[in-house]
Design an enzyme around this catalytic site. Structure first.
Site, PDB file in Angstrom:
ATOM      1  N   GLU A 173     -22.339  16.287  40.808  1.00  0.00           N
ATOM      2  CA  GLU A 173     -20.968  16.324  40.253  1.00  0.00           C
ATOM      3  C   GLU A 173     -21.000  16.418  38.726  1.00  0.00           C
ATOM      4  OE1 GLU A 173     -17.535  15.803  41.654  1.00  0.00           O
ATOM      5  OE2 GLU A 173     -18.422  16.469  43.520  1.00  0.00           O
ATOM      6  N   TYR A 185     -16.673   9.723  47.263  1.00  0.00           N
ATOM      7  CA  TYR A 185     -16.152   8.881  48.354  1.00  0.00           C
ATOM      8  C   TYR A 185     -17.262   8.004  48.956  1.00  0.00           C
ATOM      9  CZ  TYR A 185     -11.684  11.470  49.036  1.00  0.00           C
ATOM     10  OH  TYR A 185     -10.436  12.021  48.917  1.00  0.00           O
ATOM     11  N   CYS A 192     -24.694  15.555  53.784  1.00  0.00           N
ATOM     12  CA  CYS A 192     -23.684  15.490  52.713  1.00  0.00           C
ATOM     13  C   CYS A 192     -23.552  16.906  52.188  1.00  0.00           C
ATOM     14  CB  CYS A 192     -24.136  14.539  51.606  1.00  0.00           C
ATOM     15  SG  CYS A 192     -23.055  14.591  50.162  1.00  0.00           S
ATOM     16  N   THR A 193     -22.322  17.377  52.090  1.00  0.00           N
ATOM     17  CA  THR A 193     -22.136  18.802  51.764  1.00  0.00           C
ATOM     18  C   THR A 193     -22.486  19.127  50.309  1.00  0.00           C
ATOM     19  OG1 THR A 193     -19.777  18.334  51.414  1.00  0.00           O
ATOM     20  CG2 THR A 193     -20.435  19.195  53.562  1.00  0.00           C
ATOM     21  N   HIS A 194     -22.694  18.109  49.492  1.00  0.00           N
ATOM     22  CA  HIS A 194     -23.169  18.364  48.128  1.00  0.00           C
ATOM     23  C   HIS A 194     -24.655  18.752  48.097  1.00  0.00           C
ATOM     24  CE1 HIS A 194     -19.508  16.300  46.904  1.00  0.00           C
ATOM     25  NE2 HIS A 194     -19.808  16.455  45.632  1.00  0.00           N
ATOM     26  N   ASP A 251     -12.806  18.555  50.720  1.00  0.00           N
ATOM     27  CA  ASP A 251     -13.958  17.705  50.375  1.00  0.00           C
ATOM     28  C   ASP A 251     -13.534  16.735  49.274  1.00  0.00           C
ATOM     29  OD1 ASP A 251     -16.707  16.811  50.368  1.00  0.00           O
ATOM     30  OD2 ASP A 251     -16.974  17.889  48.483  1.00  0.00           O
ATOM     31  N   SER A 252     -14.318  15.683  49.110  1.00  0.00           N
ATOM     32  CA  SER A 252     -14.044  14.747  48.027  1.00  0.00           C
ATOM     33  C   SER A 252     -14.195  15.421  46.659  1.00  0.00           C
ATOM     34  CB  SER A 252     -15.023  13.569  48.105  1.00  0.00           C
ATOM     35  OG  SER A 252     -16.348  14.044  47.998  1.00  0.00           O
ATOM     36  N   CYS A 270     -16.712  17.453  54.492  1.00  0.00           N
ATOM     37  CA  CYS A 270     -17.231  16.263  53.824  1.00  0.00           C
ATOM     38  C   CYS A 270     -17.710  15.326  54.926  1.00  0.00           C
ATOM     39  CB  CYS A 270     -16.098  15.620  53.031  1.00  0.00           C
ATOM     40  SG  CYS A 270     -16.500  14.036  52.286  1.00  0.00           S
ATOM     41  N   ASN A 271     -18.982  14.973  54.873  1.00  0.00           N
ATOM     42  CA  ASN A 271     -19.520  14.103  55.926  1.00  0.00           C
ATOM     43  C   ASN A 271     -18.913  12.710  55.863  1.00  0.00           C
ATOM     44  OD1 ASN A 271     -22.071  15.456  57.342  1.00  0.00           O
ATOM     45  ND2 ASN A 271     -21.885  16.206  55.258  1.00  0.00           N
ATOM     46  N   THR A 272     -18.681  12.222  54.641  1.00  0.00           N
ATOM     47  CA  THR A 272     -18.140  10.876  54.495  1.00  0.00           C
ATOM     48  C   THR A 272     -16.751  10.806  55.134  1.00  0.00           C
ATOM     49  OG1 THR A 272     -19.348  10.792  52.411  1.00  0.00           O
ATOM     50  CG2 THR A 272     -17.771   9.026  52.825  1.00  0.00           C
TER      51      THR A 272
HETATM   52  N1  DGL Z   1     -19.618  15.794  49.990  1.00  0.00           N
HETATM   53  C1  DGL Z   1     -19.353  14.584  50.619  1.00  0.00           C
HETATM   54  C2  DGL Z   1     -20.125  14.367  51.894  1.00  0.00           C
HETATM   55  O1  DGL Z   1     -20.448  15.310  52.535  1.00  0.00           O
HETATM   56  C3  DGL Z   1     -19.185  13.335  49.892  1.00  0.00           C
HETATM   57  C4  DGL Z   1     -19.764  13.056  48.613  1.00  0.00           C
HETATM   58  C5  DGL Z   1     -19.069  11.865  48.037  1.00  0.00           C
HETATM   59  O2  DGL Z   1     -17.887  12.017  47.687  1.00  0.00           O
HETATM   60  O3  DGL Z   1     -19.688  10.810  47.952  1.00  0.00           O
HETATM   61  O4  DGL Z   1     -20.406  13.289  52.305  1.00  0.00           O
END
Ligand code: DGL
Length: 282
Positions: free
Chosen positions: A163, A46, A197-199, A14-15, A77-79
């Site tokens: 974050e 990201y 988004c996994t966050h 992941d980012s 990470c979805n991005t």
């Molecule tokens: N956790 C990431 C996602 O699922 C990206 C968050 C990011 O780095 O902007 O998209």
């Protein structure tokens, strides 16, 4: 690039911290396997980065995990899944090692939708990058023959809040209410919101609090864990290349003490990470 051929851990990338929510669910479902988690915290988020940059960073991360023995890497990470997965599968893997696999998180999430929605109106909250890629809309329409109404929106303040360890603070309420309200205003018939988004699962209690009653909020952890389980059953040739000692290692491109301190909010285990430099690998 010379890659180790013996079996190794499953790589989770992941980012930053978000993929830990996916790793947490995967370890609960598949506790016997070994895992290496890599968070590119030094370059997160990201979400607002361009296609080329996300592809470049993700490729470096995948190469790092392959060089540490992984034969299977999950882009948690979805991005990265939206912007880099296809290019990595089609252009990078054939030159690197066509027998290794890289999987994303968007397709498994979309496959679950049919069993959840009743109205066929779907909301997707994600980073700007994921929204701009249109990946969710495309996958949903492909899988459900254009039979769903999809509204994708960015929630750009959520990743920085998470974050920076602010997710539990009352100040976060404003931004949770704002983005949930905005997507429901755009299409009041939405009955399912994908947290793309996994966050975002870190904000789940607040998201549930501000979403209208009856709207399903869909985090990805368990969905991705179930899909990985299924994948390993269907691909014994990959399963054989995954070691099983129940170990997990954490790598971050940022300061490891900083990572350890915040990581415990995302995953239910002791985190003792090591710092790595992946940018020099090219
Ligand atoms: N956790 C990431 C996602 O699922 C990206 C968050 C990011 O780095 O902007 O998209």
């Amino acid at each position: 690039m010379e890659l180790p051929s013996e079996p190794g851990p499953i790589g989770i990338f992941d980012s930053g911290y978000g993929g830990l929510t996916i790793l947490d669910s995967i370890r609960r479902r598949l506790p016997g396997y070994d895992y290496i988690y890599l968070g590119d915290n030094a370059r997160a988020p990201y979400g607002s980065r361009s296609f080329d940059v996300v592809l470049d960073f993700t490729r470096q991360a995948v190469e790092e995990l392959f060089s540490r023995g992984c034969h299977l890497v999950i882009l948690a990470c979805n991005t990265a899944s939206a912007k880099a997965l296809r290019s990595i599968q089609q252009q990078v893997l054939p030159g690197l090692d066509p027998d290794r696999r890289v999987l994303g998180v968007i397709r498994p999430t979309v496959e679950k939708l049919g069993a959840i929605t009743r109205s066929g109106h779907i909301g997707v909250l994600a980073t700007q990058g994921t929204v701009d890629s249109g990946s969710y809309g495309l996958e949903i329409q492909k899988l459900y023959d254009g039979g769903m109404a999809v509204c994708e929106m960015a929630a750009p303040m959520w990743v920085p809040l998470i974050e920076n360890g602010e997710a539990d603070n009352p100040g976060a309420d404003y931004f949770v209410r704002k983005y949930v309200g905005r997507i429901m205003d755009a299409d009041p018939k939405i009955d399912s919101i994908i947290l793309g988004c996994t966050h975002y699962p870190i904000l789940l209690p607040k998201i549930r609090q501000f979403a209208p009653e009856g709207v399903s909020i869909i985090p990805q952890g368990e969905i991705v864990a179930e899909s990985l389980h299924d994948y390993l059953r269907r691909h014994p040739e990959i399963d054989r290349k995954c070691t099983r000692n129940g170990c997990v290692k954490f790598l971050t491109t940022e300061n490891s003490e900083k990572f350890n301190a915040l990581a415990s909010k995302f995953i239910n285990c002791e985190v003792d990470s090591r710092r790595v430099d992946i940018a020099g690998l090219k």
